[in-house]
Design a protein around this motif. Structure first.
Motif, PDB file in Angstrom:
ATOM      1  N   SER A  46       0.826  -1.205   0.000  1.00  0.00           N
ATOM      2  CA  SER A  46       0.000   0.000   0.000  1.00  0.00           C
ATOM      3  C   SER A  46       0.867   1.265   0.000  1.00  0.00           C
ATOM      4  CB  SER A  46      -0.996  -0.005   1.163  1.00  0.00           C
ATOM      5  OG  SER A  46      -0.365   0.204   2.400  1.00  0.00           O
ATOM      6  N   ILE A  47       2.025   1.223   0.642  1.00  0.00           N
ATOM      7  CA  ILE A  47       2.952   2.358   0.620  1.00  0.00           C
ATOM      8  C   ILE A  47       3.532   2.527  -0.788  1.00  0.00           C
ATOM      9  CG2 ILE A  47       5.199   3.187   1.461  1.00  0.00           C
ATOM     10  CD1 ILE A  47       4.411   1.909   4.202  1.00  0.00           C
ATOM     11  N   PHE A  48       3.940   1.418  -1.421  1.00  0.00           N
ATOM     12  CA  PHE A  48       4.450   1.477  -2.790  1.00  0.00           C
ATOM     13  C   PHE A  48       3.390   2.038  -3.735  1.00  0.00           C
ATOM     14  CE2 PHE A  48       7.809  -2.165  -2.395  1.00  0.00           C
ATOM     15  CZ  PHE A  48       8.549  -1.374  -1.544  1.00  0.00           C
ATOM     16  N   LEU A  49       2.156   1.604  -3.534  1.00  0.00           N
ATOM     17  CA  LEU A  49       1.032   2.096  -4.339  1.00  0.00           C
ATOM     18  C   LEU A  49       0.894   3.606  -4.172  1.00  0.00           C
ATOM     19  CD1 LEU A  49      -1.688   1.851  -5.904  1.00  0.00           C
ATOM     20  CD2 LEU A  49      -2.725   1.163  -3.758  1.00  0.00           C
ATOM     21  N   GLY A  50       0.915   4.084  -2.947  1.00  0.00           N
ATOM     22  CA  GLY A  50       0.783   5.518  -2.678  1.00  0.00           C
ATOM     23  C   GLY A  50       1.926   6.331  -3.250  1.00  0.00           C
TER      24      GLY A  50
END
Length: 192
Positions: free
Chosen positions: A9-13
Motif C-alpha cells: 500500500s505504501i508502494f502504491l501511494g
C-alpha cells in the motif's frame, strides 16, 4: 502477510504520488476508478474516492487539465498552480491508499513520501516546461505535455496493478533527477 500488504500500500501511494507530479488529476481519476471497481482497497475514511460522483468529477477535471496543457499560454499558468495542488494530491493519494497503520504514521508518510514525491516531480516538470518555453518559444511544449501525460498514465497504472514496479520506477526517476542536477552543478562550478 499484514506487513507485506502495508508495504504494498505504501508502494502504491508513492507510485501514485509520482504520477500526480506529472498530471494532478489523471492519477486521481485512475485511483477513483480502481476504488469504484474494487481493484484496490481504500483507506476506511477515503471510501468516497471510489464513488461514482468522484469518478465523474475526476474525469472532468482530468480532461480540463490535459487539454489545458496544450494551450500555449495556459500551460505555464497551470504549472504555477499545479505545484501546490500536486503536493496536496500526492499527500491525499498516499492517505487514501495506505491501510492498517495508525493515523499518525499514515499522515506522516503521506506528507513526506506522498506530498514530497509529488512536489519533487512537479517541480522538475515545471522547470522543464519553463526551459522548453524559453528555448523553443513554446513549440516543444505539446510534445512535453504528451510525454508527461503518458508518463502519468504509465505510473498510475503500474501503481495500481504492480506497485513494486511503480516504486522501482519512482526510484529510477529520482536517480535521473539527481544525476541531472549533479551534472548541472558540475557545469556551473568555477574552473580553476
Amino acid at each position: 502477510m499484514e506487513t507485506f500488504n502495508i508495504i504494498i500500500s505504501i508502494f502504491l501511494g508513492v507510485g501514485l504520488a509520482a504520477a500526480v507530479g506529472f498530471r494532478v488529476f489523471l492519477p486521481l481519476l485512475i485511483l477513483s476508478l480502481a476504488g469504484f471497481y474494487d481493484v484496490i482497497p481504500l483507506n476506511e475514511s477515503w471510501q468516497w474516492v471510489g464513488s461514482l460522483t468522484a469518478v465523474i468529477t475526476m474525469g472532468v477535471a482530468t480532461l480540463i487539465e490535459i487539454f489545458g496543457y496544450y494551450i500555449p499560454w495556459l500551460d505555464n499558468f497551470l504549472d504555477t498552480i499545479a505545484l501546490p495542488l500536486a503536493t496536496l494530491a500526492g499527500t491525499a493519494v498516499m492517505v487514501a491508499t495506505v491501510t492498517d497503520l495508525s493515523p499518525v504514521v499514515t499522515w506522516t508518510l503521506a506528507i513526506i513520501a506522498g506530498g514530497g514525491t509529488a512536489a519533487a516531480i512537479k517541480g522538475n516538470t515545471s522547470a522543464a516546461r519553463l526551459t522548453s518555453s524559453t528555448t523553443t518559444g513554446g513549440l516543444a511544449n505539446p510534445v512535453l505535455t504528451t510525454v508527461e501525460t503518458g508518463t502519468s498514465i504509465v505510473m498510475a497504472m503500474a501503481s495500481i496493478f504492480v506497485p513494486i514496479i511503480a516504486f522501482v520506477l519512482v526510484l529510477f526517476l529520482f536517480f535521473v533527477i539527481f544525476r541531472f542536477y549533479k551534472k548541472l552543478l558540475k557545469k556551473r562550478a568555477p574552473r580553476t
